[in-house]
Design a protein around this motif. Structure first.
Motif, PDB file in Angstrom:
ATOM      1  N   TYR A  73     158.501 -23.441  26.206  1.00 30.09           N
ATOM      2  CA  TYR A  73     159.394 -24.178  27.620  1.00 30.09           C
ATOM      3  C   TYR A  73     157.443 -24.897  28.085  1.00 30.09           C
ATOM      4  CZ  TYR A  73     163.608 -22.858  28.007  1.00 30.09           C
ATOM      5  OH  TYR A  73     164.855 -22.446  27.597  1.00 30.09           O
ATOM      6  N   GLY A  74     157.669 -25.890  27.990  1.00 29.86           N
ATOM      7  CA  GLY A  74     156.508 -26.973  28.547  1.00 29.86           C
ATOM      8  C   GLY A  74     156.807 -26.662  30.219  1.00 29.86           C
ATOM      9  N   SER A  75     156.289 -26.034  30.634  1.00 27.99           N
ATOM     10  CA  SER A  75     156.445 -26.575  32.686  1.00 27.99           C
ATOM     11  C   SER A  75     155.209 -27.500  33.454  1.00 27.99           C
ATOM     12  CB  SER A  75     156.394 -24.972  32.886  1.00 27.99           C
ATOM     13  OG  SER A  75     155.232 -25.219  32.807  1.00 27.99           O
ATOM     14  N   LEU A  76     155.752 -28.713  32.614  1.00 33.28           N
ATOM     15  CA  LEU A  76     154.787 -29.880  33.968  1.00 33.28           C
ATOM     16  C   LEU A  76     155.195 -30.098  34.701  1.00 33.28           C
ATOM     17  CD1 LEU A  76     151.831 -31.419  32.580  1.00 33.28           C
ATOM     18  CD2 LEU A  76     153.320 -33.361  32.664  1.00 33.28           C
ATOM     19  N   ALA A  77     154.540 -29.445  35.936  1.00 32.85           N
ATOM     20  CA  ALA A  77     154.728 -29.882  37.031  1.00 32.85           C
ATOM     21  C   ALA A  77     154.914 -31.610  37.276  1.00 32.85           C
ATOM     22  CB  ALA A  77     153.901 -29.317  38.358  1.00 32.85           C
ATOM     23  N   PRO A  78     155.760 -32.182  38.554  1.00 33.04           N
ATOM     24  CA  PRO A  78     155.418 -33.711  38.743  1.00 33.04           C
ATOM     25  C   PRO A  78     153.846 -33.717  39.540  1.00 33.04           C
ATOM     26  CG  PRO A  78     157.419 -32.484  39.801  1.00 33.04           C
ATOM     27  CD  PRO A  78     156.625 -31.597  39.078  1.00 33.04           C
ATOM     28  N   VAL A  79     153.451 -34.945  38.138  1.00 33.02           N
ATOM     29  CA  VAL A  79     152.043 -35.342  39.834  1.00 33.02           C
ATOM     30  C   VAL A  79     152.633 -36.410  40.886  1.00 33.02           C
ATOM     31  CG1 VAL A  79     149.733 -35.501  39.167  1.00 33.02           C
ATOM     32  CG2 VAL A  79     150.507 -33.714  37.611  1.00 33.02           C
ATOM     33  N   ASP A  80     152.587 -37.707  40.558  1.00 31.11           N
ATOM     34  CA  ASP A  80     152.990 -38.370  41.078  1.00 31.11           C
ATOM     35  C   ASP A  80     154.408 -37.683  41.993  1.00 31.11           C
ATOM     36  OD1 ASP A  80     152.846 -41.439  41.227  1.00 31.11           O
ATOM     37  OD2 ASP A  80     154.946 -41.506  41.088  1.00 31.11           O
ATOM     38  N   PHE A  81     154.845 -37.358  42.079  1.00 31.95           N
ATOM     39  CA  PHE A  81     155.580 -36.715  43.255  1.00 31.95           C
ATOM     40  C   PHE A  81     155.019 -36.510  43.652  1.00 31.95           C
ATOM     41  CE2 PHE A  81     158.690 -33.647  45.209  1.00 31.95           C
ATOM     42  CZ  PHE A  81     159.408 -34.941  45.361  1.00 31.95           C
ATOM     43  N   THR A  82     153.848 -35.136  43.700  1.00 34.05           N
ATOM     44  CA  THR A  82     153.164 -34.550  44.445  1.00 34.05           C
ATOM     45  C   THR A  82     151.680 -35.402  45.119  1.00 34.05           C
ATOM     46  OG1 THR A  82     153.528 -32.720  42.977  1.00 34.05           O
ATOM     47  CG2 THR A  82     151.421 -32.757  44.188  1.00 34.05           C
ATOM     48  N   PHE A  83     151.712 -36.386  44.887  1.00 31.80           N
ATOM     49  CA  PHE A  83     151.098 -38.077  45.548  1.00 31.80           C
ATOM     50  C   PHE A  83     151.567 -37.953  46.308  1.00 31.80           C
ATOM     51  CE2 PHE A  83     147.386 -35.921  41.888  1.00 31.80           C
ATOM     52  CZ  PHE A  83     145.774 -36.504  43.147  1.00 31.80           C
ATOM     53  N   GLY A  84     152.975 -38.474  46.006  1.00 40.24           N
ATOM     54  CA  GLY A  84     154.022 -39.028  46.625  1.00 40.24           C
ATOM     55  C   GLY A  84     153.951 -37.516  48.603  1.00 40.24           C
ATOM     56  N   VAL A  85     154.599 -36.776  48.169  1.00 39.97           N
ATOM     57  CA  VAL A  85     154.434 -35.760  48.898  1.00 39.97           C
ATOM     58  C   VAL A  85     152.904 -35.898  50.012  1.00 39.97           C
ATOM     59  CG1 VAL A  85     154.497 -33.804  50.017  1.00 39.97           C
ATOM     60  CG2 VAL A  85     156.164 -34.528  47.963  1.00 39.97           C
ATOM     61  N   ALA A  86     151.290 -35.696  49.705  1.00 39.36           N
ATOM     62  CA  ALA A  86     150.635 -36.244  50.271  1.00 39.36           C
ATOM     63  C   ALA A  86     150.395 -37.634  50.740  1.00 39.36           C
ATOM     64  CB  ALA A  86     149.240 -35.730  49.235  1.00 39.36           C
ATOM     65  N   GLN A  87     150.351 -38.738  50.401  1.00 41.54           N
ATOM     66  CA  GLN A  87     150.817 -39.685  51.023  1.00 41.54           C
ATOM     67  C   GLN A  87     152.106 -40.335  51.890  1.00 41.54           C
ATOM     68  OE1 GLN A  87     151.237 -43.252  48.022  1.00 41.54           O
ATOM     69  NE2 GLN A  87     149.042 -43.641  48.988  1.00 41.54           N
ATOM     70  N   ARG A  88     153.275 -39.490  51.348  1.00 40.21           N
ATOM     71  CA  ARG A  88     153.963 -39.081  52.854  1.00 40.21           C
ATOM     72  C   ARG A  88     153.484 -38.476  54.318  1.00 40.21           C
ATOM     73  NH1 ARG A  88     159.784 -37.713  51.793  1.00 40.21           N
ATOM     74  NH2 ARG A  88     159.851 -38.172  54.613  1.00 40.21           N
ATOM     75  N   ILE A  89     152.650 -37.523  54.099  1.00 37.87           N
ATOM     76  CA  ILE A  89     152.358 -36.266  55.001  1.00 37.87           C
ATOM     77  C   ILE A  89     151.077 -37.102  55.713  1.00 37.87           C
ATOM     78  CG2 ILE A  89     151.320 -34.342  56.194  1.00 37.87           C
ATOM     79  CD1 ILE A  89     152.877 -33.272  53.682  1.00 37.87           C
ATOM     80  N   ASN A  90     151.063 -38.132  54.664  1.00 32.55           N
ATOM     81  CA  ASN A  90     149.648 -38.786  55.979  1.00 32.55           C
ATOM     82  C   ASN A  90     148.877 -40.177  54.595  1.00 32.55           C
ATOM     83  OD1 ASN A  90     146.912 -39.413  56.093  1.00 32.55           O
ATOM     84  ND2 ASN A  90     145.315 -37.980  55.838  1.00 32.55           N
ATOM     85  N   PRO A  91     149.648 -40.572  55.580  1.00 34.58           N
ATOM     86  CA  PRO A  91     149.729 -42.527  55.007  1.00 34.58           C
ATOM     87  C   PRO A  91     148.733 -43.625  54.842  1.00 34.58           C
ATOM     88  CG  PRO A  91     152.263 -42.827  56.262  1.00 34.58           C
ATOM     89  CD  PRO A  91     150.625 -41.176  56.350  1.00 34.58           C
ATOM     90  N   LYS A  92     146.961 -42.819  55.550  1.00 37.07           N
ATOM     91  CA  LYS A  92     145.724 -42.927  55.526  1.00 37.07           C
ATOM     92  C   LYS A  92     144.737 -42.549  54.409  1.00 37.07           C
ATOM     93  CE  LYS A  92     145.765 -44.832  60.761  1.00 37.07           C
ATOM     94  NZ  LYS A  92     145.103 -44.828  61.501  1.00 37.07           N
ATOM     95  N   LEU A  93     146.071 -41.372  53.745  1.00 33.73           N
ATOM     96  CA  LEU A  93     144.777 -40.741  52.906  1.00 33.73           C
ATOM     97  C   LEU A  93     144.238 -41.457  51.557  1.00 33.73           C
ATOM     98  CD1 LEU A  93     143.497 -37.993  51.447  1.00 33.73           C
ATOM     99  CD2 LEU A  93     146.238 -38.527  49.998  1.00 33.73           C
ATOM    100  N   ALA A  94     142.810 -41.118  51.529  1.00 35.10           N
ATOM    101  CA  ALA A  94     142.761 -42.650  50.334  1.00 35.10           C
ATOM    102  C   ALA A  94     141.568 -41.759  49.331  1.00 35.10           C
ATOM    103  CB  ALA A  94     141.012 -43.105  51.325  1.00 35.10           C
ATOM    104  N   ARG A  95     141.111 -40.386  49.885  1.00 35.65           N
ATOM    105  CA  ARG A  95     139.759 -39.862  48.756  1.00 35.65           C
ATOM    106  C   ARG A  95     140.607 -38.334  48.777  1.00 35.65           C
ATOM    107  NH1 ARG A  95     136.931 -42.519  51.477  1.00 35.65           N
ATOM    108  NH2 ARG A  95     137.026 -41.317  54.060  1.00 35.65           N
ATOM    109  N   VAL A  96     140.278 -38.374  47.582  1.00 32.64           N
ATOM    110  CA  VAL A  96     141.334 -36.732  46.980  1.00 32.64           C
ATOM    111  C   VAL A  96     139.929 -36.168  45.859  1.00 32.64           C
ATOM    112  CG1 VAL A  96     142.425 -35.029  45.784  1.00 32.64           C
ATOM    113  CG2 VAL A  96     143.166 -37.729  47.847  1.00 32.64           C
ATOM    114  N   GLY A  97     139.619 -35.031  46.004  1.00 33.07           N
ATOM    115  CA  GLY A  97     138.858 -34.407  45.161  1.00 33.07           C
ATOM    116  C   GLY A  97     139.337 -33.365  44.276  1.00 33.07           C
ATOM    117  N   VAL A  98     138.992 -33.179  42.874  1.00 29.63           N
ATOM    118  CA  VAL A  98     140.099 -31.896  41.890  1.00 29.63           C
ATOM    119  C   VAL A  98     138.630 -31.900  41.124  1.00 29.63           C
ATOM    120  CG1 VAL A  98     141.314 -32.673  39.993  1.00 29.63           C
ATOM    121  CG2 VAL A  98     141.599 -35.056  42.330  1.00 29.63           C
TER     122      VAL A  98
END
Length: 365
Positions: free
Chosen positions: A155-180
């Motif tokens: 089984y592959g278990s790739l969690a949804p990346v764009d959806f997750t960044f969408g959650v971050a942006q909904r919580i903080n619409p002004k989000l501009a820089r993410v460290g990885v």
């Protein structure tokens, strides 16, 4: 002539002894397999972590559902590389040549190590806790999931990346820089980063990347992104980074920076939010598949499967996590209602039937 014959024999003796020893070892291995009263299963994980431990616990539960209970109807031996790649390769070779009928792996590196060591298919092999098996280089085809080595499924278990960044942006619409922080040597991590770059470009977010080679470099990488202006730290599905997650949370929190991940949420771990799978369930479906194969299912008839098709990802929110500026990070009411696990000032609230609505598709670069 006798002298010449003796000389030839002396030169050939080491080779003869080596061949004899190898033959004896194979004979003993075959006899051990023939005389075993129970099927034998080896389990390999790359490192000790909640995610990989949970996957193995789920695998054992799935095997038991299919009638294979440890010590009663199946013999199981567990191996752990403890984060050492060379050790993992050595263990994989030991397993591939050992008295086993099947091997289960938890993590991408472990799957790759065993796939290489077991390249002739002596053992059946079922994997789990692998985000993107199609980028692992072991013979899978992203366009046709039925194409795979005839002894290797999972089984592959790739969690949804764009959806997750969408959650971050909904919580903080002004989000501009993410460290990885990320380890580019891991195929899972490379895939997550490809998706993260595409998502952030589309959303107008700057991704501050710092590559690491091992877990000892993760903290320095996090500090580097913070010094460059990261407003939040994102931890991808990266074994190296997740093995240091507690330290990441501590360092980021001290700097007033929250952390989010695409790894299964542990509500009191300290991350701000997580979108991911329950790896007990991830392991469970893989364990059931392993039980089916032990019961006679031909792996060639089984496609490589996606966890999300059977188990939806879920949301964990911790509103008391360190580093949250509540003036910037405001969780909408509908997200609060979709959280399976929520921690707020009043305590912990579990809604085990809560699901995320999706869609979980990834945008194309």
């Amino acid at each position: 002539m006798l002298t010449t014959l003796l000389s030839i024999l002396r030169r050939c003796l080491p080779t003869v002894l080596l061949l004899a020893g190898a033959s004896a070892l194979l004979l003993l291995t075959d006899r051990a397999g023939a005389t075993r009263s129970l099927p034998a299963v080896a389990i390999l994980q790359q490192v000790s972590s909640t995610v990989l431990d949970d996957a193995i616990t789920g695998m054992l539960a799935g095997l038991a559902e299919k009638g294979f209970r440890e010590g009663e109807t199946v013999s199981i031996r567990r191996f752990n590389a403890e984060g050492d790649m060379s050790q993992g390769n050595a263990i994989a070779r030991e397993i591939a040549g050992g008295p086993y009928d099947m091997v289960l792996t938890s993590s991408t590196p472990s799957m790759q190590q065993v796939a290489n060591a077991n390249s002739r298919g002596r053992l059946k092999h079922v994997f789990a806790a692998v985000a993107d098996p199609f980028s692992a280089g072991v013979g899978f085809d992203r366009a046709d999931h039925s194409i795979h080595p005839p002894w290797l499924v999972g089984y592959g278990s790739l969690a949804p990346v764009d959806f997750t960044f969408g959650v971050a942006q909904r919580i903080n619409p002004k989000l501009a820089r993410v460290g990885v922080p990320h380890n580019p040597a891991e195929s899972n991590s490379r895939r997550f980063m490809e998706l993260a770059r595409t998502s952030c470009e589309r959303r107008g977010i700057e991704l501050l990347e710092v590559p690491v080679e091992n877990s000892s470099g993760v903290i320095e990488a996090v500090q580097s992104t913070i010094s460059r202006g990261a407003e939040v730290i994102f931890c991808p599905g990266d074994t190296t980074v997740i093995s240091a997650i507690d330290s990441v949370i501590a360092v980021a929190g001290k700097a007033g920076i929250p952390v989010f991940t695409v790894n299964p949420g542990v509500p009191d771990r300290g991350t701000f939010f997580d979108v991911g799978f329950n790896f007990l369930e991830v392991g469970l479906v893989a364990g059931r598949l392993a039980g089916d194969v032990l019961n006679g299912t031909d792996p060639t008839t089984v496609p490589i499967r996606e966890t999300a098709a059977e188990i939806p990802p879920y949301l964990t929110l911790n509103l008391t996590a360190k580093g949250i500026d509540r003036g910037l990070w405001r969780v909408p009411d509908d997200l609060l209602s979709q959280a399976r696990y929520l921690i707020d000032d009043a305590g912990r609230h579990d809604a085990k039937d809560a699901v995320l609505p999706g869609p979980f598709t990834e945008p194309q670069p």
